[in-house]
Design an enzyme around this catalytic site. Structure first.
Site, PDB file in Angstrom:
ATOM      1  N   ASP A   1      -1.897   2.237  -3.807  1.00 29.44           N
ATOM      2  CA  ASP A   1      -3.026   2.838  -3.119  1.00 29.44           C
ATOM      3  C   ASP A   1      -2.908   4.349  -3.043  1.00 29.44           C
ATOM      4  O   ASP A   1      -1.923   4.877  -2.578  1.00 29.44           O
ATOM      5  CB  ASP A   1      -3.138   2.264  -1.707  1.00 29.44           C
ATOM      6  CG  ASP A   1      -3.663   0.846  -1.764  1.00 29.44           C
ATOM      7  OD1 ASP A   1      -4.770   0.680  -2.248  1.00 29.44           O
ATOM      8  OD2 ASP A   1      -2.932  -0.069  -1.346  1.00 29.44           O
TER       9      ASP A   1
ATOM     10  N   ASP B   1       3.701   3.357  -6.525  1.00 30.53           N
ATOM     11  CA  ASP B   1       2.859   2.917  -5.421  1.00 30.53           C
ATOM     12  C   ASP B   1       1.449   2.714  -5.960  1.00 30.53           C
ATOM     13  O   ASP B   1       1.064   3.327  -6.949  1.00 30.53           O
ATOM     14  CB  ASP B   1       2.888   4.002  -4.335  1.00 30.53           C
ATOM     15  CG  ASP B   1       1.870   3.730  -3.254  1.00 30.53           C
ATOM     16  OD1 ASP B   1       1.918   2.636  -2.697  1.00 30.53           O
ATOM     17  OD2 ASP B   1       1.038   4.609  -2.978  1.00 30.53           O
TER      18      ASP B   1
END
Lengths: 171, 831
Positions: free
Chosen positions: B168, B166
């Site tokens: 963010d 991922d």
């Protein structure tokens, strides 16, 4: 293939633009609205000439003025069987994607020469064959369109390079 | 493919003539056989001159919807078909297994067109999305498994696993806050060091509001090394909730040569879901060789393949700029463990007296990390509450735009830094505090580098994250464990090798080979379960009231690491996870059990989660002095009495002895000495601290002070004003740091313990508690003043009165308060 085509486009003008320069706004708006759009069968490349701007009609209930603008535009329409040049955008294990102008073309591995092999290792996946033809991201390719389908705003095509003189172009 | 007669025919039908033989080719819509069917029609009867219903026979052609060569024909001439029947097997030239944008990639035919005789949609033949960057390319299930097998073989050959990353708050933190740009250009800014390596890019067409706005990207410390390390044993994929353009730009920054991620990037444009991430999107066939790292477990529905990392929160209070698409983050993270004490006074609006503010600032100043937690928490809660109302009505996209505009306009970072500066100005004002700051500052770590430059200007942004280091380790361990297991499974399966080598088994062998590969999810689960095995957790003051602890993020997460979670303290309890600023009943109860139960902050849990091992509780211990304060003699709670009292009374007695011992060890001394020992203590902790922010001890005192104030205010009402006056008068006189006074007070209050009985309501108890503390503080102050008089009376009464019936006591209180009120009134009149 490129064509010059006469087209018509309706423009709604907000009352705040009602002035002597309204025709300029109309022209501006036309360029904004139509250039680069895709109708599903062809793509409007550029407006060549504005033939006429109709007398405006006030649309009932809104106050907007409707103009019908007739113009001539350069359009590009791909055909099945046409040979086009494109740029590879993505290489996957099923084949590769290429952009031919605004047309997204997928060339499946069944449409590649049988000698081409997929390499997933390394930083960039690619299709390559022994004699040195390599297709990877950003390669220039020449392909034949095998099938085409349009939706509003988008066209899809299937390409093939399984023929003589098709495939990666030497740069 | 099997060709069936459609349901829509008028059965029964009789085959009258076969038009094709097996082996023939047939085009689409070409007739396969002719048949006869009967139907009732209305005819005009010439004889009777009226319309009559008659059954008539009709002849029709059955046309094939498929194209190809007929391998077998299942009907004969004269056969009667009564229902939908399988009539022919047709070998298709093209099975349309890979489709792009509604076109078969093999034959170029349009798959979306429907014929009058179609029984199924051609587009249904290929439904599986396998490619990262496109949603238009779909393949059939068979094709997908083939590709999957290929992929697995490639991974096994290179000894790699797949890792879904991922973006963010996992490996980067992004913001659009323009202040960052200003700080970057201003070397004199206290945050300059932290933001000087922040990268930025501009997104031109990303929503109407954010048009052309700059995104500031902070890479998580050690990212480059992490990627290099981890790409050796994992094939990396990106799965982000940001847009395609955003993802591409991030990759340009973190992986300019695309050597780690290649084209394996999946953004929300291709994800197919705005609220959840699905492993099936990337790995449609099976996920045995996949590991995920993400800062959010809920979006993955707590997939067993997930390694949850703690969110990277560099730009404090900004959060995840792409999170408006995700479900709201549960409140757990609202108070990051590392940022505990902040000066909350401006937030809650109460006006602090300068004397009160000073020691508080002293508590703050040395802990430079401790300055933003509460604020961001408040901030975030406010924005969350606001957003939820709007979010239900507005489109998510708009919401994100709003969020971005808000950041652009309100500049939360700038506000916070301003506030921070203001707080320091205040702190600077008091020379005593200054001294304390300097004294305490010596044992902190980061300030050593920062203080020389700007002695008092604190920086808002901290660059001290070590998550990736540990993450790389645990990912390495998973990889190791996986391939150990794989080797074991492989050598175990070798027995059947000769059989496999026989001709004709080639295909079967490859299938078997993949059946034996271990499942990364299982391996991870067993590795994780070992981490906190035997740990029984009780949460107190961590999870908001009314939330079922077992369904809360932190509990689920803890359980995945093998811990068990219970609601109340029992014999099996080993750890109490508490908040440092509130001493709850459970904490006190646990404290009574002495060293058996460790009372720690959430930080401990997070450290365990991060490092995949049970870390030492020591730096995270809180409330270690719990039995020493004035409340220890009071009953903890009723449950506690019910359960534990009889069995553990011996233990308790032993314990109090211990306590006395420790108490006698601590010298009854002035503040100065106390301060020294505290500094020593801190120093002791300092080297062992894994995370620079994890020492709760130094942050405890101001909060504690707050507590007392609150409780006093609660229970003494208007009299509290008088108290605080007397209290501040005293603190001015002594100028001891709060902790020293706290100890002393604890000792005074502690004398009355043990004898006190367990009568009276809970409220009574709390009141007593408040009064007891108050008494110890204000004993020497003239007892003519309101609540302190009553309190003093309470304190001098060594439990005998307290042992009486609760009601009596209540009356006493009332009387005392009344007296106080009257005396105050008369005072006022006199003045």
């Amino acid at each position: 293939m490129f064509f010059v085509k006469t087209l018509e486009h309706r423009i709604d003008l907000h009352p705040s633009f009602f002035s002597a320069s309204a025709p300029d706004f109309i022209k501006e708006k036309l360029y904004q609205d139509v250039e680069g759009t895709n109708t599903g069968t062809f793509m409007i490349i550029a407006v060549l000439q504005i033939d006429d701007i109709s007398e405006p009609k006030i649309a009932p209930g809104t106050g907007f003025a409707q103009y019908n603008v007739g113009y001539r535009a350069m359009v590009w329409r791909p055909f099945r069987g046409e040979v086009v040049d494109g740029k590879v955008t993505n290489v996957v294990n099923n084949g590769f994607f290429a952009d031919v102008g605004g047309l997204a073309v997928f060339v499946s591995k069944t449409m590649l020469p049988p000698s081409m092999k997929h390499n997933a290792e390394g930083s960039t996946p690619s299709w390559s064959e022994a004699d040195g033809m390599i297709i990877e991201r950003d390669s220039q390719v020449r392909l034949r369109i095998k099938g085409i389908r349009g939706e509003l705003g988008q066209m899809y095509a299937i390409g093939s390079i399984r023929e003589d003189y098709l495939g990666a172009l030497l740069q | 493919m099997r060709l069936n007669t459609p349901d829509s025919l008028l059965y029964p039908i009789t085959v009258t003539k076969l038009l094709r033989q097996p082996g023939d080719d047939i085009e689409q819509d070409a007739p396969l056989f002719t048949y006869e069917y009967k139907s009732s029609v209305t005819e005009y009867d010439e004889d009777t001159r009226e319309d009559v219903e008659r059954i008539r026979s009709f002849y029709a052609d059955f046309e094939s919807e498929l194209e190809g060569s007929i391998t077998s024909l299942n009907v004969q001439k004269g056969q009667v078909l009564n229902r939908r029947t399988f009539v022919a097997e047709i070998e298709e030239a093209c099975k349309h297994e890979i489709q792009f944008g509604g076109l078969c990639t093999n034959c170029g035919k349009d798959m979306t067109t429907m014929q009058y005789n179609s029984t199924s949609k051609n587009t249904d033949r290929a439904t599986v999305n396998t490619v990262h960057g496109h949603t238009q390319l779909l393949v059939s299930q068979a094709e997908a498994s083939k590709a999957d097998e290929e992929g697995k073989r490639r991974l096994l050959d290179t000894k790699k696993l797949s890792l879904v990353v991922d973006l963010d708050q996992t490996i980067i933190h992004a913001t659009v806050e323009p202040t960052v740009g200003e700080w970057q250009n201003d070397p004199s800014n206290p945050n300059y060091d932290a933001v000087k390596d922040v990268r930025k890019f501009q997104l031109i067409d990303d929503g109407p509001v954010a048009k052309g706005c700059w995104y500031y990207i902070k890479l998580r410390p050690g990212l480059q090394r992490f990627l290099e390390l981890i790409s050796g044993c994992y094939e990396l994929h990106i799965y982000t909730m940001g847009t395609r353009a955003y993802a591409d730009n991030i990759v340009k920054i973190i992986d300019p040569d695309r050597k780690f991620f290649g084209q394996r990037i999946l953004s929300r444009d291709e994800s197919g879901s705005m609220t959840a991430k699905n492993l099936k999107r990337l790995f449609p066939v099976d996920t045995k060789m996949v590991v995920i790292i993400d800062d959010r477990g809920d979006v993955w529905q707590w997939s067993p393949n997930l390694v949850k990392v703690s969110p990277y929160d560099f730009f404090v209070g900004i959060g995840d700029i792409n999170s408006s698409f995700l479900p709201k983050r549960p409140e757990l993270e609202a108070k990051p463990p590392k940022l505990a004490s902040a000066d909350p006074t401006p937030a809650d609006g109460s006006k602090p007296t300068p004397q009160e503010a000073a020691p508080k600032a002293a508590g703050d100043a040395p802990a430079s990390t401790a300055t933003n937690g509460d604020l961001s928490a408040v901030d975030r809660l406010v924005t969350m509450a606001g957003k939820q109302d709007e979010g239900s009505m507005k489109e998510k996209i708009e919401e994100q735009d709003e969020q971005i505009t808000e950041q652009l306009e309100n500049r939360p970072l700038l506000q916070k830094q301003k506030f921070l500066d203001a707080a320091e100005e205040e702190a600077k004002a008091s020379p005593a505090v200054e001294a304390a700051v300097e004294l305490l500052a010596e044992d902190g770590q980061e300030k050593d580098q920062e203080l020389p430059h700007h002695k008092y200007r604190q920086n808002l942004l901290q660059d001290d994250d070590t998550e990736l280091e540990y993450l790389a380790q645990s990912l390495g361990n998973i990889h190791q464990a996986y391939f150990d297991e794989y080797q074991r499974a492989k050598s175990g399966a070798k027995g059947g090798r000769i059989a496999e080598l026989r001709p004709g088994h080639g295909k079967k062998r490859s299938v078997d080979e993949f059946e034996h590969i271990p499942d990364a999810a299982v391996i991870m689960a067993s590795m994780k379960a070992r981490v906190l095995q035997g740990v029984n957790l009780v949460f107190s003051g961590v999870v908001p009231l009314g939330v079922d602890i077992h369904s809360h993020d932190i509990a689920i997460w803890a359980k995945s690491f093998g811990a068990s979670v219970s609601e109340n303290i029992s014999k099996r309890t080993t750890h109490v996870i508490a908040s440092p600023d509130r001493r709850t009943a459970k904490v006190r109860q646990a404290a009574k059990k002495g060293g058996r139960i460790a009372i720690v902050t959430q930080g401990w849990l997070f450290a365990c989660f991060t490092q995949w091992r049970k870390v030492s509780e020591h730096p995270f211990r809180i409330h270690s002095d719990a039995p020493l304060n004035g409340t220890a003699g009071l009953p903890d709670s009723f449950e506690g009495r019910d359960e534990g009292q009889l069995s553990s009374s011996d233990e308790e007695a032993a314990l109090t002895e211990d306590e006395r011992e420790t108490r006698s060890n601590t010298p009854h001394s002035n503040g100065r000495l106390r301060l020294d020992t505290e500094a020593e203590e801190l120093e002791k902790f300092a080297p062992s601290m894994e995370r620079a922010d994890s020492s709760p001890t130094e942050q405890e005192s101001p909060d504690y002070w707050e507590d007392i104030k609150d409780e006093l205010n609660d229970f003494l009402g208007s009299d509290a004003e008088d108290d605080s006056d007397s209290e501040s008068a005293k603190s001015e006189g002594l100028k001891t740091p709060p902790s020293a006074r706290k100890r002393k007070r604890g000792e005074v209050g502690g004398e009355g313990e043990e004898e006190e009985e367990v009568e009276g309501s809970k409220l009574q108890k709390r009141k007593k508690e408040a009064l007891g503390r108050n008494s110890s503080l204000t004993q020497m102050v003239v007892p003519a003043e309101g609540g302190s008089m009553a309190a003093a009376a309470e304190a001098t009464d060594p439990g005998g009165g307290g042992g009486g019936v609760g009601e009596d006591e209540g009356d006493d209180d009332l009387e005392a308060m009344l007296a106080a009120e009257m005396s105050r009134e008369s005072d006022g009149e006199g003045a």
